[in-house]
Design a protein around this motif. Structure first.
Motif, short mmCIF file in Angstrom:
data_model
loop_
_atom_site.label_atom_id
_atom_site.label_comp_id
_atom_site.label_asym_id
_atom_site.label_seq_id
_atom_site.Cartn_x
_atom_site.Cartn_y
_atom_site.Cartn_z
N ASN A 51 0.81 -1.22 0.00
CA ASN A 51 0.00 0.00 0.00
C ASN A 51 0.84 1.27 0.00
N GLY A 52 2.09 1.16 -0.48
CA GLY A 52 2.94 2.34 -0.56
C GLY A 52 3.49 2.80 0.77
N LEU A 53 3.46 1.94 1.79
CA LEU A 53 3.94 2.31 3.12
C LEU A 53 5.24 1.59 3.45
N PRO A 54 6.13 2.23 4.20
CA PRO A 54 7.34 1.55 4.67
C PRO A 54 7.10 0.80 5.98
N TYR A 55 5.83 0.67 6.39
CA TYR A 55 5.44 -0.06 7.60
C TYR A 55 4.12 -0.75 7.31
N GLU A 56 3.66 -1.61 8.23
CA GLU A 56 2.48 -2.44 7.97
C GLU A 56 1.18 -1.65 7.91
N GLY A 57 1.05 -0.65 8.74
CA GLY A 57 -0.18 0.13 8.77
C GLY A 57 -0.02 1.37 9.62
N TRP A 58 -0.85 2.37 9.39
CA TRP A 58 -0.82 3.57 10.23
C TRP A 58 -1.94 3.48 11.26
N ARG A 59 -1.80 4.28 12.32
CA ARG A 59 -2.73 4.17 13.44
C ARG A 59 -3.58 5.43 13.55
N LEU A 60 -4.87 5.23 13.79
CA LEU A 60 -5.80 6.32 14.02
C LEU A 60 -6.20 6.31 15.50
N GLY A 61 -5.88 7.41 16.21
CA GLY A 61 -6.19 7.50 17.63
C GLY A 61 -6.93 8.78 17.94
N LEU A 62 -7.77 8.75 18.99
CA LEU A 62 -8.56 9.93 19.35
C LEU A 62 -8.53 10.14 20.86
N PHE A 63 -8.53 11.42 21.25
CA PHE A 63 -8.53 11.73 22.67
C PHE A 63 -9.35 12.99 22.89
N ALA A 64 -9.64 13.27 24.16
CA ALA A 64 -10.38 14.48 24.54
C ALA A 64 -9.62 15.17 25.66
N PRO A 65 -9.76 16.49 25.80
CA PRO A 65 -9.12 17.20 26.92
C PRO A 65 -9.63 16.66 28.26
N ASN A 66 -8.85 16.90 29.30
CA ASN A 66 -9.23 16.44 30.64
C ASN A 66 -10.69 16.74 30.96
N TYR A 67 -11.40 15.74 31.43
CA TYR A 67 -12.79 15.82 31.88
C TYR A 67 -13.81 16.00 30.75
N MET A 68 -13.38 16.37 29.55
CA MET A 68 -14.33 16.68 28.47
C MET A 68 -14.73 15.41 27.72
N GLN A 69 -15.51 14.59 28.36
CA GLN A 69 -15.84 13.24 27.92
C GLN A 69 -16.44 13.19 26.52
N VAL A 70 -16.01 12.18 25.75
CA VAL A 70 -16.42 12.01 24.35
C VAL A 70 -16.74 10.56 24.08
N TRP A 71 -17.76 10.34 23.26
CA TRP A 71 -18.05 9.00 22.73
C TRP A 71 -18.01 9.09 21.21
N ILE A 72 -17.20 8.25 20.58
CA ILE A 72 -17.03 8.29 19.13
C ILE A 72 -18.01 7.33 18.48
N GLU A 73 -18.95 7.87 17.71
CA GLU A 73 -19.89 7.00 16.99
C GLU A 73 -19.19 6.30 15.84
N THR A 74 -18.37 7.04 15.10
CA THR A 74 -17.56 6.43 14.06
C THR A 74 -16.43 7.37 13.67
N ALA A 75 -15.31 6.78 13.31
CA ALA A 75 -14.19 7.50 12.69
C ALA A 75 -13.82 6.70 11.45
N ASP A 76 -14.11 7.27 10.30
CA ASP A 76 -13.87 6.60 9.01
C ASP A 76 -12.65 7.23 8.33
N ALA A 77 -12.00 6.44 7.51
CA ALA A 77 -10.83 6.94 6.78
C ALA A 77 -10.98 6.65 5.29
N VAL A 78 -10.50 7.59 4.48
CA VAL A 78 -10.40 7.39 3.03
C VAL A 78 -8.93 7.56 2.67
N ASP A 79 -8.34 6.55 2.02
CA ASP A 79 -6.92 6.66 1.71
C ASP A 79 -6.71 7.31 0.34
#
Length: 218
Positions: free
Chosen positions: A24-52
């Protein structure tokens, strides 16, 4: 185009996605998608989609709880973004080339409100994700060749999404700050009857009751 010309182009533009060797044109097996929120600012992720960059769609590359810290005694500071945001809660997107677009739909539980954001990954960032960099890794005190194969998205109240790329031993590069849109149907596209995914944690609830949401700091 002749094979010689292609080799020359890859020599000159070796950092371009199309000239990188490997699956897939990468020098590694795969890239990582990560998500975070600021302290106390709680989040629920319904979906995170990617288009390459090959226009393949990876639905629900990530979903669920975003990484968050809720220090006791209200000692955490949710204002602003960290200099080194880390990788967040996430997964590797195997089988994908570098991303050109990330779509996130999430529930900001402290408001509560549901947002969606489209995050465009510029070509310069795509190239930076496959560019090798010599780095000193403090984990084992060695010099290594590292890559920025982590895409981290910070999600804040008001529909703010902030994006970086980084690697385990190389410094992060800021990608974009995106203002998301309110999802009019509400949580779960209206299927939950307006009910949000999770109740607030006690520490989050206590912080919001005392200090409120620091809008404008992200």
């Amino acid at each position: 185009m002749s094979k010689f010309k292609l080799l020359v182009m890859c020599g000159v533009f070796g950092l371009m996605v199309g000239c990188v060797k490997g699956k897939n044109g990468l020098p590694y097996e795969g890239w990582r998608l990560g998500l975070f929120a600021p302290n106390y600012m709680q989040v629920w992720i319904e979906t995170a989609d990617a288009v390459d960059v090959r226009d393949r769609v990876f639905k629900r590359a990530m979903s669920g709880g975003a990484s968050i810290q809720t220090p006791k005694n209200l000692k955490g500071n949710p204002r602003g973004w960290p200099s080194y945001p880390g990788w967040g809660a996430g997964k590797y997107v195997y089988g994908a080339a570098v991303p050109r677009l990330i779509y996130v739909r999430w529930q900001s539980l402290v408001e509560p409100q549901t947002y969606e954001a489209y995050i465009v990954i510029p070509q310069a960032i795509q190239q930076a994700m496959v560019k090798p960099e010599k780095a000193f890794c403090e984990f084992d005190a060695k010099w290594i060749t590292d890559y920025r194969k982590g895409v981290t998205v910070g999600l804040a109240p008001g529909g703010i999404a902030k994006v970086w790329i980084s690697g385990p031993c190389v410094s992060p590069i800021e990608v974009a700050r995106v203002q998301g849109e309110v999802v009019k149907e509400g949580p779960d596209g209206g299927r939950s009857g307006g009910n949000y995914a999770l109740p607030l944690k006690p520490e989050t609830k206590a912080y919001i009751e005392k200090y409120g949401v620091p809008y404008g700091s992200w």
